[in-house]
Design a protein around this motif. Structure first.
Motif, mmCIF file in Angstrom:
data_model
loop_
_atom_site.group_PDB
_atom_site.id
_atom_site.type_symbol
_atom_site.label_atom_id
_atom_site.label_comp_id
_atom_site.label_asym_id
_atom_site.label_seq_id
_atom_site.Cartn_x
_atom_site.Cartn_y
_atom_site.Cartn_z
ATOM 1 N N GLY A 148 1.461 -13.130 0.168
ATOM 2 C CA GLY A 148 2.339 -11.981 -0.043
ATOM 3 C C GLY A 148 2.042 -11.172 -1.284
ATOM 4 N N HIS A 149 1.513 -11.820 -2.361
ATOM 5 C CA HIS A 149 1.176 -11.104 -3.593
ATOM 6 C C HIS A 149 -0.335 -11.003 -3.795
ATOM 7 C CE1 HIS A 149 5.198 -11.335 -6.027
ATOM 8 N NE2 HIS A 149 5.363 -10.871 -4.803
ATOM 9 N N SER A 150 -1.097 -11.227 -2.719
ATOM 10 C CA SER A 150 -2.559 -11.254 -2.858
ATOM 11 C C SER A 150 -3.258 -10.075 -2.207
ATOM 12 C CB SER A 150 -3.108 -12.553 -2.238
ATOM 13 O OG SER A 150 -2.548 -13.690 -2.872
ATOM 14 N N LEU A 151 -2.517 -9.150 -1.639
ATOM 15 C CA LEU A 151 -3.136 -8.034 -0.936
ATOM 16 C C LEU A 151 -3.616 -6.963 -1.907
ATOM 17 C CD1 LEU A 151 -0.631 -7.604 2.038
ATOM 18 C CD2 LEU A 151 -2.743 -8.955 1.954
ATOM 19 N N GLY A 152 -4.601 -6.204 -1.466
ATOM 20 C CA GLY A 152 -5.126 -5.100 -2.252
ATOM 21 C C GLY A 152 -5.499 -3.947 -1.348
ATOM 22 N N MET A 153 -6.027 -2.905 -1.929
ATOM 23 C CA MET A 153 -6.416 -1.729 -1.150
ATOM 24 C C MET A 153 -7.381 -2.123 -0.033
ATOM 25 S SD MET A 153 -6.964 1.207 -4.065
ATOM 26 C CE MET A 153 -7.495 2.389 -2.824
ATOM 27 N N GLY A 154 -7.081 -1.656 1.166
ATOM 28 C CA GLY A 154 -7.958 -1.919 2.304
ATOM 29 C C GLY A 154 -7.542 -3.086 3.170
ATOM 30 N N GLU A 171 -2.270 1.365 -1.836
ATOM 31 C CA GLU A 171 -1.946 1.342 -3.263
ATOM 32 C C GLU A 171 -1.119 0.096 -3.556
ATOM 33 O OE1 GLU A 171 0.195 4.157 -6.703
ATOM 34 O OE2 GLU A 171 0.149 4.780 -4.602
ATOM 35 N N VAL A 172 -1.386 -0.517 -4.701
ATOM 36 C CA VAL A 172 -0.614 -1.673 -5.161
ATOM 37 C C VAL A 172 0.157 -1.255 -6.408
ATOM 38 C CG1 VAL A 172 -0.692 -4.068 -5.947
ATOM 39 C CG2 VAL A 172 -2.351 -3.259 -4.239
ATOM 40 N N PHE A 173 1.469 -1.137 -6.280
ATOM 41 C CA PHE A 173 2.295 -0.785 -7.450
ATOM 42 C C PHE A 173 2.404 -1.971 -8.399
ATOM 43 C CE2 PHE A 173 3.952 1.803 -3.907
ATOM 44 C CZ PHE A 173 3.717 3.068 -4.427
ATOM 45 N N GLU A 174 2.601 -3.132 -7.806
ATOM 46 C CA GLU A 174 2.621 -4.424 -8.486
ATOM 47 C C GLU A 174 2.473 -5.475 -7.395
ATOM 48 O OE1 GLU A 174 6.340 -4.835 -10.457
ATOM 49 O OE2 GLU A 174 7.514 -4.698 -8.614
ATOM 50 N N PRO A 175 2.133 -6.724 -7.716
ATOM 51 C CA PRO A 175 1.970 -7.726 -6.657
ATOM 52 C C PRO A 175 3.184 -7.786 -5.734
ATOM 53 C CG PRO A 175 1.180 -8.597 -8.735
ATOM 54 C CD PRO A 175 1.816 -7.268 -9.048
ATOM 55 N N GLY A 176 2.924 -7.638 -4.434
ATOM 56 C CA GLY A 176 3.984 -7.691 -3.440
ATOM 57 C C GLY A 176 4.633 -6.353 -3.137
ATOM 58 N N HIS A 177 4.293 -5.315 -3.893
ATOM 59 C CA HIS A 177 4.897 -3.989 -3.724
ATOM 60 C C HIS A 177 3.769 -3.031 -3.347
ATOM 61 C CE1 HIS A 177 7.556 -0.583 -5.596
ATOM 62 N NE2 HIS A 177 7.496 -0.517 -4.279
ATOM 63 N N TYR A 178 3.722 -2.619 -2.060
ATOM 64 C CA TYR A 178 2.545 -1.935 -1.543
ATOM 65 C C TYR A 178 2.884 -0.602 -0.874
ATOM 66 C CZ TYR A 178 0.861 -6.774 -1.789
ATOM 67 O OH TYR A 178 0.548 -8.043 -2.204
ATOM 68 N N ARG A 179 1.961 0.350 -1.035
ATOM 69 C CA ARG A 179 1.999 1.561 -0.224
ATOM 70 C C ARG A 179 1.095 1.337 0.985
ATOM 71 N NH1 ARG A 179 3.584 6.489 -1.542
ATOM 72 N NH2 ARG A 179 3.295 6.164 -3.784
#
Length: 240
Positions: A148-154, A171-179
């Motif tokens: 859940g907190h390991s995702l990144g762009m793409g 976009e990653v605003f912070e771990p677990g908070h994604y656009r």
């Protein structure tokens, strides 16, 4: 009413490419005083993907041509479970297993396989939503569980139950908070789950039919171009 078909078991593509993507409104049309082009992100734009398959024959060839016929030149849709060749590994996805278990799968707690002699296939776990989100939202929140907190762009994710759509982290605003893109096709609640195995409903364009040649040994060069059916349209028109 159209039908929603299931993808044939064992029919796997070896290549895919996007034929469409994020869109903007007014690109090159609205110009500021300083002669700068102004664009606005569009919430629209369905995914349009082309899938290519290796040479197939026998049962797989029959299932492939049956699916193509069943799609009726776009009148029906099919469930497409997307495999990300570049996605997180099992260990990155929170699976703690030996190399043998990753390759051969897992047995039941009594040491027995399924009745067909096969083991459970290991998959990356699901992650519950940390917050609800309305339809068309472009931001989601996941808890610090598994990946859940390991995702990144793409990275690609989907949601379930009863949710058709494949979303990419932009976009990653912070771990677990994604656009994400595209915007959510359906609202999410904290009873929903995120998955690394997104499923879309897709159909063919009537003007872009699948292409393949049947040689003396194989069905070769099979290519299918499909475009996304939005979640709400699936429920309105493809529930049969």
């Amino acid at each position: 009413m159209g039908r929603l078909l299931s993808w044939p078991n064992g029919l796997r593509w070896t290549r895919w490419k996007p034929l469409n993507g994020p869109q903007s409104i007014g690109a090159g049309a609205n110009t500021s005083i300083g002669d700068v082009s102004q664009t606005v992100a569009s919430p629209f734009g369905a995914r349009y993907l082309q899938f290519s398959f290796p040479p197939i024959r026998g049962q797989l060839a029959r299932r492939a041509r049956g699916m193509i016929t069943g799609l009726h030149m776009g009148a029906n849709a099919v469930r497409v479970s997307v495999c990300d060749f570049d996605g997180l590994s099992l260990s990155q996805g929170g699976v703690n297993a030996s190399q043998e278990q990753r390759q051969a799968g897992m047995r039941w707690s009594n040491g027995m396989p399924w009745s067909n002699g096969r083991n459970w296939k290991l998959q990356k776990p699901n992650v519950a939503l940390a917050a609800a989100a309305h339809a068309d939202a472009t931001v989601v929140r996941l808890p610090d569980v598994f990946w859940g907190h390991s995702l990144g762009m793409g990275d690609w994710i989907g949601f379930f139950p009863f949710h058709f759509g494949m979303y990419e982290i932009t976009e990653v605003f912070e771990p677990g908070h994604y656009r994400i893109w595209p915007p959510l096709r359906k609202a999410l609640t904290t009873d929903d789950f995120a998955t690394l195995y997104p499923v879309m409903a897709m159909r063919v364009l009537s003007t872009n039919l699948p292409d393949a040649d049947r040689g003396p040994v194989f069905l070769e060069g099979l290519t299918i171009s499909l475009f996304e059916v939005f979640d709400y349209d699936v429920r309105d028109y493809f529930a049969g």
